[in-house]
Design a protein around this motif. Structure first.
Motif, mmCIF file in Angstrom:
data_model
loop_
_atom_site.group_PDB
_atom_site.id
_atom_site.type_symbol
_atom_site.label_atom_id
_atom_site.label_comp_id
_atom_site.label_asym_id
_atom_site.label_seq_id
_atom_site.Cartn_x
_atom_site.Cartn_y
_atom_site.Cartn_z
ATOM 1 N N MET A 1 12.747 -2.034 0.635
ATOM 2 C CA MET A 1 11.680 -1.142 0.698
ATOM 3 C C MET A 1 10.900 -1.280 2.080
ATOM 4 N N THR A 2 11.328 -0.595 2.932
ATOM 5 C CA THR A 2 10.348 -0.981 4.207
ATOM 6 C C THR A 2 9.954 0.210 4.829
ATOM 7 N N ASN A 3 10.236 1.209 4.278
ATOM 8 C CA ASN A 3 9.364 2.366 5.001
ATOM 9 C C ASN A 3 7.751 2.428 4.759
ATOM 10 N N PRO A 4 6.746 2.854 5.405
ATOM 11 C CA PRO A 4 5.374 2.772 5.162
ATOM 12 C C PRO A 4 5.024 3.207 3.896
ATOM 13 N N LEU A 5 5.649 4.290 3.510
ATOM 14 C CA LEU A 5 5.235 4.649 2.025
ATOM 15 C C LEU A 5 5.234 3.431 0.950
ATOM 16 N N ASP A 6 6.462 2.767 0.938
ATOM 17 C CA ASP A 6 6.661 1.690 -0.004
ATOM 18 C C ASP A 6 5.615 0.660 0.230
ATOM 19 N N ARG A 7 5.489 0.170 1.543
ATOM 20 C CA ARG A 7 4.587 -0.768 1.987
ATOM 21 C C ARG A 7 3.148 -0.420 1.390
ATOM 22 N N TRP A 8 2.895 0.579 1.545
ATOM 23 C CA TRP A 8 1.630 1.267 0.962
ATOM 24 C C TRP A 8 1.563 1.104 -0.500
ATOM 25 N N LEU A 9 2.351 1.369 -1.275
ATOM 26 C CA LEU A 9 2.550 1.240 -2.536
ATOM 27 C C LEU A 9 2.392 0.020 -3.176
ATOM 28 N N THR A 10 3.227 -1.121 -2.322
ATOM 29 C CA THR A 10 3.227 -2.362 -2.558
ATOM 30 C C THR A 10 1.997 -3.039 -2.562
ATOM 31 N N ARG A 11 1.062 -2.641 -1.483
ATOM 32 C CA ARG A 11 -0.386 -2.943 -1.122
ATOM 33 C C ARG A 11 -1.128 -2.856 -2.522
ATOM 34 N N SER A 12 -1.046 -1.343 -2.928
ATOM 35 C CA SER A 12 -1.729 -0.854 -4.046
ATOM 36 C C SER A 12 -1.532 -1.489 -5.146
ATOM 37 N N LEU A 13 -0.120 -1.899 -5.575
ATOM 38 C CA LEU A 13 0.229 -2.538 -6.778
ATOM 39 C C LEU A 13 -0.388 -3.989 -6.550
ATOM 40 N N TYR A 14 -0.428 -4.734 -5.542
ATOM 41 C CA TYR A 14 -0.928 -6.173 -5.583
ATOM 42 C C TYR A 14 -2.580 -6.104 -5.807
ATOM 43 N N LEU A 15 -3.052 -5.080 -5.107
ATOM 44 C CA LEU A 15 -4.361 -4.814 -5.221
ATOM 45 C C LEU A 15 -4.673 -4.807 -6.819
ATOM 46 N N SER A 16 -3.971 -4.093 -7.611
ATOM 47 C CA SER A 16 -4.100 -3.441 -8.719
ATOM 48 C C SER A 16 -4.014 -4.843 -9.614
ATOM 49 N N VAL A 17 -3.298 -5.685 -9.351
ATOM 50 C CA VAL A 17 -2.912 -7.067 -9.990
ATOM 51 C C VAL A 17 -4.404 -7.636 -10.215
ATOM 52 N N GLY A 18 -4.911 -7.867 -8.920
ATOM 53 C CA GLY A 18 -6.351 -8.710 -8.941
ATOM 54 C C GLY A 18 -7.477 -7.645 -9.733
ATOM 55 N N PHE A 19 -7.020 -6.463 -9.551
ATOM 56 C CA PHE A 19 -8.277 -5.519 -10.189
ATOM 57 C C PHE A 19 -8.274 -5.833 -11.778
ATOM 58 N N ASN A 20 -7.006 -5.869 -12.226
ATOM 59 C CA ASN A 20 -6.758 -5.993 -13.637
ATOM 60 C C ASN A 20 -7.145 -7.404 -13.938
ATOM 61 N N ALA A 21 -6.881 -8.504 -13.228
ATOM 62 C CA ALA A 21 -7.235 -9.854 -13.647
ATOM 63 C C ALA A 21 -8.801 -9.810 -13.524
ATOM 64 N N MET A 22 -9.451 -9.239 -12.717
ATOM 65 C CA MET A 22 -10.861 -9.254 -12.963
ATOM 66 C C MET A 22 -11.209 -8.312 -14.419
ATOM 67 N N GLY A 23 -10.463 -7.227 -14.807
ATOM 68 C CA GLY A 23 -10.997 -6.602 -15.677
ATOM 69 C C GLY A 23 -10.449 -7.426 -17.188
ATOM 70 N N THR A 24 -9.494 -8.270 -17.038
ATOM 71 C CA THR A 24 -9.010 -9.311 -17.974
ATOM 72 C C THR A 24 -10.143 -10.128 -18.186
ATOM 73 N N LEU A 25 -10.598 -10.877 -17.287
ATOM 74 C CA LEU A 25 -11.611 -11.703 -17.314
ATOM 75 C C LEU A 25 -13.088 -11.318 -17.825
ATOM 76 N N ALA A 26 -13.201 -9.829 -17.417
ATOM 77 C CA ALA A 26 -14.386 -9.119 -17.835
ATOM 78 C C ALA A 26 -14.376 -8.984 -19.399
ATOM 79 N N MET A 27 -13.285 -8.647 -19.921
ATOM 80 C CA MET A 27 -13.003 -8.391 -21.347
ATOM 81 C C MET A 27 -12.950 -9.697 -22.066
ATOM 82 N N THR A 28 -12.660 -10.897 -21.460
ATOM 83 C CA THR A 28 -12.377 -12.227 -22.117
ATOM 84 C C THR A 28 -13.877 -12.524 -22.366
ATOM 85 N N LEU A 29 -14.614 -12.294 -21.408
ATOM 86 C CA LEU A 29 -16.153 -12.758 -21.634
ATOM 87 C C LEU A 29 -17.182 -11.532 -22.083
ATOM 88 N N PRO A 30 -16.976 -11.038 -23.082
ATOM 89 C CA PRO A 30 -17.885 -9.890 -23.069
ATOM 90 C C PRO A 30 -19.360 -10.193 -23.144
#
Length: 129
Positions: A1-30
């Motif tokens: 996956m070396t084209n710009p579109l795939d790199r862009w999606l990969t970055r979005s997915l990694y950002l989603s990991v962080g976003f969901n980690a924050m959501g998991t933390l928020a839900m763990t400490l209601p």
């Protein structure tokens, strides 16, 4: 996956990991984070546990997709729909006066990620004749 579109999606997915980690933390400490959303802490902990598990598992899915050689279009479609649904729940709840305006604001990141996933799915679709 070396084209710009795939790199862009990969970055979005990694950002989603962080976003969901924050959501998991928020839900763990209601007691800490639910007041920000203006929602009550669930009476029974099983509801909170289900939410934490779901958010954490989707975060793991985003991580696996970010590292995958080939994207799973079905997972990305479900992920986009889930993120739209999560945002929509808080938006509708705000519109009917159940939560303050901060609830859809805090969850607007889910809408942004959903739109990014949908844009990738649309741009990489194959037309069958």
């Amino acid at each position: 996956m070396t084209n710009p579109l795939d790199r862009w999606l990969t970055r979005s997915l990694y950002l989603s990991v962080g976003f969901n980690a924050m959501g998991t933390l928020a839900m763990t400490l209601p007691q800490v984070f639910y007041p920000i959303l203006g929602i009550p802490v669930p009476e029974h902990p099983v509801y909170q546990a289900v939410a934490v598990l779901t958010i954490a598992l989707f975060g793991l899915g985003y991580l696996l997709q970010a590292r995958a050689e080939q994207r799973d279009r079905t997972f990305l479609l479900i992920a986009a729909l889930g993120k739209i649904g999560f945002f929509a729940i808080f938006l509708v709840s705000w519109l009917v006066g159940s939560v303050p305006w901060t609830a859809p604001l805090v969850t607007s990141g889910d809408l942004i990620f959903a739109l990014l996933f949908i844009a990738w799915l649309w741009a990489t679709r194959t037309v069958k004749e």
